[in-house]
Design a protein around this motif. Structure first.
Motif, PDB file in Angstrom:
ATOM      1  N   PHE A 160       0.842  -1.265  -0.035  1.00  0.00           N
ATOM      2  CA  PHE A 160       0.054  -0.142  -0.081  1.00  0.00           C
ATOM      3  C   PHE A 160       0.816   1.385  -0.235  1.00  0.00           C
ATOM      4  CE2 PHE A 160      -2.681  -3.258   1.781  1.00  0.00           C
ATOM      5  CZ  PHE A 160      -3.958  -3.130   1.075  1.00  0.00           C
ATOM      6  N   ALA A 161       2.267   1.151   0.688  1.00  0.00           N
ATOM      7  CA  ALA A 161       2.791   2.230   0.449  1.00  0.00           C
ATOM      8  C   ALA A 161       4.310   1.632   0.541  1.00  0.00           C
ATOM      9  CB  ALA A 161       2.774   3.227   1.800  1.00  0.00           C
ATOM     10  N   ALA A 162       5.381   2.402   0.078  1.00  0.00           N
ATOM     11  CA  ALA A 162       7.001   2.101   0.108  1.00  0.00           C
ATOM     12  C   ALA A 162       7.562   3.164  -0.230  1.00  0.00           C
ATOM     13  CB  ALA A 162       6.996   0.672  -0.638  1.00  0.00           C
ATOM     14  N   TYR A 163       8.684   3.458   0.397  1.00  0.00           N
ATOM     15  CA  TYR A 163       9.757   4.270   0.255  1.00  0.00           C
ATOM     16  C   TYR A 163      11.155   3.958   0.531  1.00  0.00           C
ATOM     17  CZ  TYR A 163      11.648   9.552   0.654  1.00  0.00           C
ATOM     18  OH  TYR A 163      12.082  10.324   0.542  1.00  0.00           O
ATOM     19  N   ASP A 164      12.118   4.351  -0.254  1.00  0.00           N
ATOM     20  CA  ASP A 164      13.308   3.948   0.044  1.00  0.00           C
ATOM     21  C   ASP A 164      14.221   4.753   1.152  1.00  0.00           C
ATOM     22  OD1 ASP A 164      15.830   3.240   0.028  1.00  0.00           O
ATOM     23  OD2 ASP A 164      16.430   3.598  -2.053  1.00  0.00           O
ATOM     24  N   PRO A 185      -4.350  -7.605  -3.133  1.00  0.00           N
ATOM     25  CA  PRO A 185      -4.411  -9.017  -2.991  1.00  0.00           C
ATOM     26  C   PRO A 185      -5.650  -9.480  -2.437  1.00  0.00           C
ATOM     27  CG  PRO A 185      -2.674  -8.037  -1.864  1.00  0.00           C
ATOM     28  CD  PRO A 185      -3.437  -7.080  -2.388  1.00  0.00           C
ATOM     29  N   GLU A 186      -6.220 -10.857  -2.688  1.00  0.00           N
ATOM     30  CA  GLU A 186      -7.468 -11.393  -2.311  1.00  0.00           C
ATOM     31  C   GLU A 186      -7.544 -11.329  -0.628  1.00  0.00           C
ATOM     32  OE1 GLU A 186      -7.847 -15.423  -3.906  1.00  0.00           O
ATOM     33  OE2 GLU A 186      -9.274 -15.848  -2.349  1.00  0.00           O
ATOM     34  N   GLY A 187      -8.423 -10.687  -0.179  1.00  0.00           N
ATOM     35  CA  GLY A 187      -8.808 -10.663   1.150  1.00  0.00           C
ATOM     36  C   GLY A 187      -8.458  -9.248   1.710  1.00  0.00           C
ATOM     37  N   LEU A 188      -7.717  -8.536   0.903  1.00  0.00           N
ATOM     38  CA  LEU A 188      -7.776  -7.023   1.229  1.00  0.00           C
ATOM     39  C   LEU A 188      -8.218  -5.879   0.487  1.00  0.00           C
ATOM     40  CD1 LEU A 188      -3.662  -7.078   2.148  1.00  0.00           C
ATOM     41  CD2 LEU A 188      -5.636  -7.465   3.532  1.00  0.00           C
ATOM     42  N   GLU A 189      -9.377  -6.565  -0.267  1.00  0.00           N
ATOM     43  CA  GLU A 189     -10.038  -5.595  -1.354  1.00  0.00           C
ATOM     44  C   GLU A 189     -10.994  -4.288  -0.651  1.00  0.00           C
ATOM     45  OE1 GLU A 189     -10.535  -8.848  -1.166  1.00  0.00           O
ATOM     46  OE2 GLU A 189     -10.452  -9.660  -3.027  1.00  0.00           O
ATOM     47  N   ASP A 190     -11.172  -4.673   0.727  1.00  0.00           N
ATOM     48  CA  ASP A 190     -12.004  -3.622   1.206  1.00  0.00           C
ATOM     49  C   ASP A 190     -11.004  -2.557   2.038  1.00  0.00           C
ATOM     50  OD1 ASP A 190     -10.720  -5.488   3.198  1.00  0.00           O
ATOM     51  OD2 ASP A 190     -12.202  -4.875   4.846  1.00  0.00           O
ATOM     52  N   ILE A 191      -9.713  -2.696   1.927  1.00  0.00           N
ATOM     53  CA  ILE A 191      -8.731  -1.397   2.401  1.00  0.00           C
ATOM     54  C   ILE A 191      -8.850  -0.410   1.487  1.00  0.00           C
ATOM     55  CG2 ILE A 191      -6.370  -1.100   3.195  1.00  0.00           C
ATOM     56  CD1 ILE A 191      -7.629  -3.287   4.955  1.00  0.00           C
ATOM     57  N   PRO A 192      -9.273   0.740   2.218  1.00  0.00           N
ATOM     58  CA  PRO A 192      -9.387   1.891   1.321  1.00  0.00           C
ATOM     59  C   PRO A 192      -7.958   2.725   1.057  1.00  0.00           C
ATOM     60  CG  PRO A 192      -9.940   2.496   3.599  1.00  0.00           C
ATOM     61  CD  PRO A 192      -9.697   0.898   3.513  1.00  0.00           C
ATOM     62  N   ARG A 193      -7.155   2.040   0.408  1.00  0.00           N
ATOM     63  CA  ARG A 193      -6.021   2.733  -0.038  1.00  0.00           C
ATOM     64  C   ARG A 193      -5.607   2.040  -1.061  1.00  0.00           C
ATOM     65  NH1 ARG A 193      -1.821   2.530   5.275  1.00  0.00           N
ATOM     66  NH2 ARG A 193      -0.914   3.901   3.688  1.00  0.00           N
ATOM     67  N   ASN A 194      -4.802   2.674  -1.907  1.00  0.00           N
ATOM     68  CA  ASN A 194      -4.090   2.364  -3.120  1.00  0.00           C
ATOM     69  C   ASN A 194      -3.132   1.014  -3.001  1.00  0.00           C
ATOM     70  OD1 ASN A 194      -5.901   4.067  -4.722  1.00  0.00           O
ATOM     71  ND2 ASN A 194      -4.352   5.519  -4.693  1.00  0.00           N
ATOM     72  N   TYR A 195      -3.030   0.234  -3.928  1.00  0.00           N
ATOM     73  CA  TYR A 195      -1.913  -0.792  -3.844  1.00  0.00           C
ATOM     74  C   TYR A 195      -1.276  -0.854  -5.026  1.00  0.00           C
ATOM     75  CZ  TYR A 195      -0.341  -5.281  -2.374  1.00  0.00           C
ATOM     76  OH  TYR A 195       0.484  -6.515  -1.844  1.00  0.00           O
ATOM     77  N   SER A 196       0.160  -0.968  -4.911  1.00  0.00           N
ATOM     78  CA  SER A 196       0.892  -0.821  -6.232  1.00  0.00           C
ATOM     79  C   SER A 196       2.180  -1.487  -6.142  1.00  0.00           C
ATOM     80  CB  SER A 196       1.449   0.733  -6.114  1.00  0.00           C
ATOM     81  OG  SER A 196       0.560   1.837  -5.926  1.00  0.00           O
ATOM     82  N   ARG A 197       2.556  -1.731  -7.130  1.00  0.00           N
ATOM     83  CA  ARG A 197       3.957  -2.396  -7.550  1.00  0.00           C
ATOM     84  C   ARG A 197       5.086  -1.448  -7.465  1.00  0.00           C
ATOM     85  NH1 ARG A 197       4.268  -3.351 -12.891  1.00  0.00           N
ATOM     86  NH2 ARG A 197       3.369  -5.138 -12.929  1.00  0.00           N
ATOM     87  N   TYR A 198       5.882  -1.368  -6.498  1.00  0.00           N
ATOM     88  CA  TYR A 198       7.012  -0.499  -6.486  1.00  0.00           C
ATOM     89  C   TYR A 198       8.377  -0.948  -7.162  1.00  0.00           C
ATOM     90  CZ  TYR A 198       3.922   2.066  -3.310  1.00  0.00           C
ATOM     91  OH  TYR A 198       3.008   2.671  -2.849  1.00  0.00           O
ATOM     92  N   GLY A 199       8.789  -0.048  -8.029  1.00  0.00           N
ATOM     93  CA  GLY A 199      10.114  -0.429  -8.699  1.00  0.00           C
ATOM     94  C   GLY A 199       9.772  -0.290 -10.114  1.00  0.00           C
ATOM     95  N   ILE A 200      10.717  -0.597 -10.810  1.00  0.00           N
ATOM     96  CA  ILE A 200      10.765  -0.480 -12.236  1.00  0.00           C
ATOM     97  C   ILE A 200       9.560  -1.059 -12.873  1.00  0.00           C
ATOM     98  CG2 ILE A 200      13.375  -0.156 -12.421  1.00  0.00           C
ATOM     99  CD1 ILE A 200      13.570  -3.064 -13.486  1.00  0.00           C
ATOM    100  N   ASN A 243       0.734  -7.416   6.916  1.00  0.00           N
ATOM    101  CA  ASN A 243       1.116  -5.907   6.457  1.00  0.00           C
ATOM    102  C   ASN A 243       0.738  -5.000   7.546  1.00  0.00           C
ATOM    103  OD1 ASN A 243       1.457  -3.335   5.143  1.00  0.00           O
ATOM    104  ND2 ASN A 243       0.948  -4.466   3.116  1.00  0.00           N
ATOM    105  N   ASN A 244       1.960  -4.197   7.972  1.00  0.00           N
ATOM    106  CA  ASN A 244       1.457  -3.192   8.988  1.00  0.00           C
ATOM    107  C   ASN A 244       0.610  -1.872   8.510  1.00  0.00           C
ATOM    108  OD1 ASN A 244       3.427  -1.720   7.643  1.00  0.00           O
ATOM    109  ND2 ASN A 244       4.806  -1.359   9.136  1.00  0.00           N
ATOM    110  N   ALA A 245       0.511  -1.712   7.306  1.00  0.00           N
ATOM    111  CA  ALA A 245      -0.132  -0.609   6.654  1.00  0.00           C
ATOM    112  C   ALA A 245      -1.850  -0.867   7.090  1.00  0.00           C
ATOM    113  CB  ALA A 245       0.070  -0.497   5.084  1.00  0.00           C
ATOM    114  N   ILE A 246      -2.176  -2.026   7.313  1.00  0.00           N
ATOM    115  CA  ILE A 246      -3.814  -2.492   7.590  1.00  0.00           C
ATOM    116  C   ILE A 246      -3.988  -2.545   8.924  1.00  0.00           C
ATOM    117  CG2 ILE A 246      -3.848  -3.451   5.161  1.00  0.00           C
ATOM    118  CD1 ILE A 246      -4.005  -6.354   6.583  1.00  0.00           C
TER     119      ILE A 246
END
Ligand code: SF4
Length: 446
Positions: A18-22, A79-94, A421-424
């Motif tokens: 849901f979030a990632a930062y370097d 991912p399955e089971g987290l559809e109700d989390i009101p946050r965007n989900y992303s692939r981080y990286g190239i 995931n700690n974001a949830i």
């Protein structure tokens, strides 16, 4: 038998979250293996799915001047089971296209080594493995790293790798390569002596924005929320001379100015370890900045260590405080008393550190924790004159708190690590809400 000099491809996988930062993140374990393989005669290539400086990035994502920065990201379904989390989900990286292009440019590998990080990032890892399999159908894919160690059975069953290995790979990497390629070489280092390791192969990166430094491995403590003892059962330390020589090497040869200390217990036995290292850095006149994203032990901060850290160029100091409910913390850890905390803060301030440079991590989202106690901790830290930094709790298998977290959670944590995931806020038994995160953020920033 494959060849006299096997080609080994090492891969740092994507993150799905849901979030990632370097925050000074690099796959140091994987790059130690790259370096060891290179020293023993293998040809190594490296593909970093998280490369913030990929040559195809037209405009670099803004980077801080201290090495931190944003990853590229692509929105993907939750991912399955987290559809109700009101946050965007992303692939981080190239992008996937760049990864496929990068893979088409490397020599055909005889073995592929992939690392892994947070347990709940495994969907990004699995996607990486799928792309690798398509690009090189006949190359064995060997998976190691943190997720592979903590969730070994899950990785064996679901990852798609040909082999999963747990623990630090230095001891057996040459044996594994021999098994898969027939290549053998006499051991040129001692896996039990950190000083004998070649420096991690950060030179394989196209830009070195900062360097992580490990002056020791493991931790002599065993806090109930931390997996350090499981990941590195033995506490191993380097000599101060070897640490100083490595810092000088990266600074002089690659002009690196930012170093992130990855130690779990840098200040432990400070008299024989941290103090000579810090004095050595000051004495050598190395003008660099240090950051401690993994936190340092408050109890070990003395007038002397605080002064030396300041003079050596420490810029970002993170303290492992976790809570200010000092009387009630014995079930969590035995890190620090109230007096020790206040004394340490005083030493840091007297040494010259500013409020913005010193932050205290505070765990939020522990099993059974009420929001009021986190707010209380934030207030106490602010009153002490340093910055509170909420750290959202992620339940980790093989730790003391794991079973309690499993019981508290509204998710089936044992079934699927994606739920850790700690974001949830996985240990809250109520549905996810932005309210608490926003409140803690606001209170910390005010
Ligand atoms: S939280 Fe820190 S002190 Fe506690 S076991 Fe982990 S690394 Fe050691």
């Amino acid at each position: 038998m494959i060849s006299d000099t096997p080609n080994i491809l090492l891969v740092n996988p994507w993150i799905h979250d849901f979030a990632a930062y370097d925050y000074w993140a690099k796959p140091i374990g994987l790059l130690y293996l790259a370096s060891i393989l290179r020293v023993h005669g293998c040809k190594v290539t490296y593909v970093d799915c998280l490369n913030r400086f990929h040559p195809d990035i037209k405009k670099h994502t803004p980077s801080k001047t201290d090495g931190r920065g944003s990853y590229l990201k692509t929105a993907i379904p939750k991912p399955e089971g987290l559809e109700d989390i009101p946050r965007n989900y992303s692939r981080y990286g190239i992008s996937e296209e760049w990864l496929r292009k990068d893979l088409s440019d490397v020599p055909k590998p005889d073995v592929i080594l992939v690392t892994s990080h947070m347990t709940y990032w495994y969907p990004g890892l699995f996607e990486t493995i799928r792309v690798l399999r398509e690009a090189f159908p006949s190359a064995p894919i060997l998976l190691g790293g943190i997720y592979a160690t903590l969730c070994y059975d899950h990785a064996v069953k679901h990852s798609g790798a040909d082999r999963v290995f747990a623990g630090t790979g230095e001891k057996f990497i040459l044996e594994l390569i021999k098994e898969y390629t027939g290549f053998s070489a006499d051991m040129k280092f001692d896996p039990k002596a950190l000083d004998s390791y070649p420096y991690p192969a950060f030179d394989l990166e196209n830009k070195i924005a900062f360097i992580p430094i490990l002056t020791s491995r493991g931790c002599p403590f065993s806090c109930s929320y931390c997996a350090s003892h499981f990941l590195n059962p033995k506490w191993m330390i380097r000599t101060p001379e070897s640490v100083i020589a490595e810092i000088k090497y990266w600074h002089e040869k690659y002009k690196v100015e930012d170093f992130a200390l990855y130690d779990d217990a840098f200040l432990t036995d400070a008299k024989n370890h941290a103090i000579p290292i810090l004095e050595g850095i000051i004495g050598a006149g190395i003008n660099v900045r240090f950051h401690t994203p993994n936190a340092i032990h408050i109890r070990e901060i003395s007038k002397q260590t605080a002064n030396l850290m300041f003079r050596a160029g420490f810029q970002t100091v993170r303290l492992g405080l976790e809570t200010t409910l000092f009387e009630k913390r014995s079930s969590l850890d035995h890190k620090v008393s109230e007096d020790e905390f206040n004394q340490a803060v005083l030493f840091l301030k007297e040494a010259g550190f500013s409020k913005n440079q010193v932050g205290a991590y505070l765990l939020a989202g522990l099993p059974g924790q009420d929001t009021g106690s986190i707010i209380e901790s934030i207030k106490t830290v602010k009153e002490s004159g340093i910055t509170p930094v909420p750290a959202y709790y992620s339940p980790i298998p093989h730790t003391g708190l794991w079973e309690k977290a499993v019981l508290c959670s509204r998710y089936d944590l044992k079934k699927d690590p994606v739920f850790t995931n700690n974001a949830i806020f996985p240990c809250r038994n109520e549905a996810f809400s932005w309210e608490i995160i926003s409140l803690l953020k606001k209170l910390s920033a005010e």
